[in-house]
Design a protein around this motif. Structure first.
Motif, mmCIF file in Angstrom:
data_model
loop_
_atom_site.group_PDB
_atom_site.id
_atom_site.type_symbol
_atom_site.label_atom_id
_atom_site.label_comp_id
_atom_site.label_asym_id
_atom_site.label_seq_id
_atom_site.Cartn_x
_atom_site.Cartn_y
_atom_site.Cartn_z
ATOM 1 N N MET A 177 0.828 -1.205 0.000
ATOM 2 C CA MET A 177 0.000 0.000 0.000
ATOM 3 C C MET A 177 0.862 1.254 0.000
ATOM 4 S SD MET A 177 -3.126 -1.066 0.117
ATOM 5 C CE MET A 177 -4.319 -0.190 1.099
ATOM 6 N N LYS A 178 2.151 1.073 0.285
ATOM 7 C CA LYS A 178 3.006 2.229 0.453
ATOM 8 C C LYS A 178 4.205 2.091 -0.468
ATOM 9 C CE LYS A 178 3.254 0.858 4.605
ATOM 10 N NZ LYS A 178 2.276 -0.193 4.524
ATOM 11 N N ALA A 179 3.969 2.199 -1.764
ATOM 12 C CA ALA A 179 5.011 1.914 -2.743
ATOM 13 C C ALA A 179 6.174 2.863 -2.586
ATOM 14 C CB ALA A 179 4.441 2.019 -4.151
ATOM 15 N N ILE A 180 7.385 2.332 -2.729
ATOM 16 C CA ILE A 180 8.590 3.135 -2.641
ATOM 17 C C ILE A 180 8.792 3.864 -3.955
ATOM 18 C CG2 ILE A 180 11.073 3.055 -2.248
ATOM 19 C CD1 ILE A 180 10.557 0.322 -0.890
ATOM 20 N N ALA A 181 8.967 5.161 -3.887
ATOM 21 C CA ALA A 181 9.171 5.951 -5.104
ATOM 22 C C ALA A 181 10.656 6.164 -5.319
ATOM 23 C CB ALA A 181 8.446 7.284 -4.977
ATOM 24 N N SER A 182 11.188 5.695 -6.410
ATOM 25 C CA SER A 182 12.590 5.920 -6.735
ATOM 26 C C SER A 182 12.723 7.316 -7.307
ATOM 27 C CB SER A 182 13.082 4.884 -7.742
ATOM 28 O OG SER A 182 12.315 4.957 -8.901
ATOM 29 N N VAL A 183 13.739 8.030 -6.834
ATOM 30 C CA VAL A 183 13.915 9.418 -7.245
ATOM 31 C C VAL A 183 14.918 9.469 -8.387
ATOM 32 C CG1 VAL A 183 14.560 11.717 -6.482
ATOM 33 C CG2 VAL A 183 13.472 10.136 -4.895
ATOM 34 N N THR A 184 14.468 9.835 -9.543
ATOM 35 C CA THR A 184 15.327 9.948 -10.713
ATOM 36 C C THR A 184 15.399 11.399 -11.133
ATOM 37 O OG1 THR A 184 13.506 9.680 -12.247
ATOM 38 C CG2 THR A 184 14.562 7.666 -11.474
ATOM 39 N N CYS A 185 16.312 11.668 -12.050
ATOM 40 C CA CYS A 185 16.461 13.044 -12.528
ATOM 41 C C CYS A 185 15.179 13.540 -13.172
ATOM 42 C CB CYS A 185 17.619 13.119 -13.532
ATOM 43 S SG CYS A 185 19.242 12.890 -12.762
ATOM 44 N N ARG A 213 0.701 6.850 -8.060
ATOM 45 C CA ARG A 213 0.014 7.956 -7.374
ATOM 46 C C ARG A 213 0.852 9.224 -7.254
ATOM 47 N NH1 ARG A 213 0.252 5.369 -1.229
ATOM 48 N NH2 ARG A 213 2.232 4.320 -1.577
ATOM 49 N N PHE A 214 2.135 9.097 -6.896
ATOM 50 C CA PHE A 214 2.938 10.301 -6.678
ATOM 51 C C PHE A 214 3.335 10.974 -7.988
ATOM 52 C CE2 PHE A 214 4.008 7.829 -2.721
ATOM 53 C CZ PHE A 214 3.210 8.601 -1.896
ATOM 54 N N SER A 215 3.638 10.184 -9.002
ATOM 55 C CA SER A 215 3.989 10.784 -10.293
ATOM 56 C C SER A 215 2.788 11.504 -10.891
ATOM 57 C CB SER A 215 4.516 9.719 -11.254
ATOM 58 O OG SER A 215 3.570 8.686 -11.449
ATOM 59 N N ALA A 216 1.582 10.992 -10.662
ATOM 60 C CA ALA A 216 0.380 11.661 -11.172
ATOM 61 C C ALA A 216 0.192 13.019 -10.499
ATOM 62 C CB ALA A 216 -0.850 10.783 -10.944
ATOM 63 N N SER A 237 -1.894 7.268 1.867
ATOM 64 C CA SER A 237 -0.478 7.475 1.564
ATOM 65 C C SER A 237 0.258 7.895 2.827
ATOM 66 C CB SER A 237 -0.309 8.544 0.480
ATOM 67 O OG SER A 237 -0.919 8.131 -0.730
ATOM 68 N N THR A 238 1.367 7.204 3.111
ATOM 69 C CA THR A 238 2.133 7.467 4.323
ATOM 70 C C THR A 238 3.066 8.658 4.145
ATOM 71 O OG1 THR A 238 2.097 5.110 4.859
ATOM 72 C CG2 THR A 238 3.723 6.459 5.991
ATOM 73 N N HIS A 239 3.062 9.533 5.129
ATOM 74 C CA HIS A 239 3.963 10.676 5.153
ATOM 75 C C HIS A 239 5.316 10.196 5.676
ATOM 76 C CE1 HIS A 239 4.672 15.102 6.674
ATOM 77 N NE2 HIS A 239 5.645 14.651 5.907
ATOM 78 N N THR A 240 6.346 10.255 4.818
ATOM 79 C CA THR A 240 7.697 9.895 5.220
ATOM 80 C C THR A 240 8.649 11.031 4.861
ATOM 81 O OG1 THR A 240 8.350 8.883 3.111
ATOM 82 C CG2 THR A 240 7.207 7.466 4.702
ATOM 83 N N MET A 241 9.841 10.983 5.414
ATOM 84 C CA MET A 241 10.810 12.048 5.161
ATOM 85 C C MET A 241 11.200 12.113 3.696
ATOM 86 S SD MET A 241 14.449 12.786 7.029
ATOM 87 C CE MET A 241 15.399 14.261 6.626
ATOM 88 N N GLY A 256 -2.284 10.627 5.061
ATOM 89 C CA GLY A 256 -2.963 11.893 4.826
ATOM 90 C C GLY A 256 -2.854 12.336 3.384
ATOM 91 N N PRO A 257 -3.575 13.392 3.037
ATOM 92 C CA PRO A 257 -3.546 13.916 1.670
ATOM 93 C C PRO A 257 -2.210 14.570 1.346
ATOM 94 C CG PRO A 257 -4.797 15.368 3.105
ATOM 95 C CD PRO A 257 -4.467 14.156 3.911
#
Length: 339
Positions: free
Chosen positions: A1-9, A88-91, A104-108, A227-228
């Motif tokens: 439920m809390k997919a890890i988002a890889s940060v790319t350029c 979800r985050f890329s959208a 969606s979990t709020h993480t650092m 949270g949103p």
């Protein structure tokens, strides 16, 4: 439920674009469109899903309806876009939705690396385990050597590894591309336990073949503040999200409900007067009308009304308030003062 988002350029480039001057115009853009675009779950009972006729309901859905009520005085002026955990985050970064409201979990890392903000924690959650009663396990410590189903590429998977390593336990990990696939595998008996956020476990237990035969274990192995989310850089839009939640919390604490909100507008209580806009001009400070909170409460209700209707003990999920009770009742939900 809390997919890890890889940060790319490329992701960072999108994020920087979204946090520029154009991001400051979210409220104006929403008003010009005449509706709010809300990124929602693709199907989570109690939190966000459409019925056969396309009517959306759920706790996270109510939040977007509350925002629409505050802006338009009409909770129906929302278009829901179903998003999976991976997209979800890329959208949101790309501007495909105005706000993301789907467990969606709020993480650092999400807060600092994805160009996003999480203005409010609407639901305090944590990761847990569900097992069949016949397994004879009453604690997560009893899962040593057992098989566990979960979704691949999520923080759920990482929390699971941390928990078993910290407790010097072994387990067989069975991964699936989606949470639905993991739940179905558990229900089919392909693993001994299923793990995700506890709220997700309640959802899963509501549709498994024999819910009375399944047990949610007492241990919570992680912190999952849900949270949103909005794009970083638009402080006004973030304020509207934050104060939508605070209005619903303060209304519950002050005893203002859908049924009595009009009557409460004549109250002499200064806190109620400020909340409902009969004293001060607090709505104008975030680009709304001064009766913004009245609109939210009249159309959607206070926090307790939304919680109980969608996920509370009177709903299909039967979730206790627990950490999501008001601070005055031993919980973590604390409404910031309107003053």
């Amino acid at each position: 439920m809390k997919a890890i988002a890889s940060v790319t350029c490329s992701v960072m480039a999108v994020s920087l674009m979204a946090t520029g001057a154009s991001a400051q115009a979210t409220l104006n853009s929403v008003k010009q469109k005449g509706f709010l675009t809300c990124g929602a779950s693709s199907g989570s009972i109690g939190f966000g899903m459409p019925d056969a006729q396309g009517n959306w309901t759920g706790f996270d859905v109510d939040f977007c309806r509350a925002m629409a009520a505050a802006i338009f005085d009409d909770p129906t002026k929302v278009r829901f876009i179903p998003l999976n955990a991976k997209d979800r985050f890329s959208a949101l970064q790309a501007g495909e939705v105005d706000v993301l409201s789907r467990n969606s979990t709020h993480t650092m890392s999400r807060d600092t690396q994805l160009g996003l903000d999480f203005p409010a924690i609407t639901y305090f959650d944590g990761q847990g385990f569900m097992v069949r009663r016949k397994l004879g396990v009453s604690s997560a410590k009893g899962l040593d050597g057992k098989s566990v189903c979960t979704q691949q590429g999520t923080t759920t998977e990482l929390n699971l590894a941390d928990y078993f390593r910290a407790n010097n336990m072994k387990y067989q990990l069975i991964l699936f591309a989606t949470a639905d696939e993991a739940k179905k595998a558990y229900d089919a008996g392909r693993c001994d336990a299923f793990t995700t956020d506890v709220s997700g476990l309640y959802v899963a237990r509501s549709w498994v073949s024999n819910p009375d035969e399944d047990l949610i274990l007492p241990e919570i192995i992680s912190k999952e503040p849900l949270g949103p989310a909005v794009r970083h850089g638009d402080n006004q839009w973030g304020d509207i999200v934050r104060w939508t939640h605070m209005a619903m919390l303060n209304a519950e604490e002050l005893g203002v409900t859908k049924a009595n909100v009009d009557q409460m507008k004549t109250s002499d209580n200064p806190e109620i007067k400020r909340l409902l806009g009969t004293e001060g001009k607090f709505g104008e400070t975030v680009g709304l009308t001064n009766d913004w909170a009245v609109r939210i409460i009249k159309h959607v209700g206070n926090y307790a009304e939304s919680f109980e209707k969608n996920v509370g003990e009177g709903s299909r999920l039967k979730i206790k308030r627990g950490q999501n009770a008001l601070w005055t009742k031993g919980g973590l939900q604390y409404g910031i003062p309107v003053r």
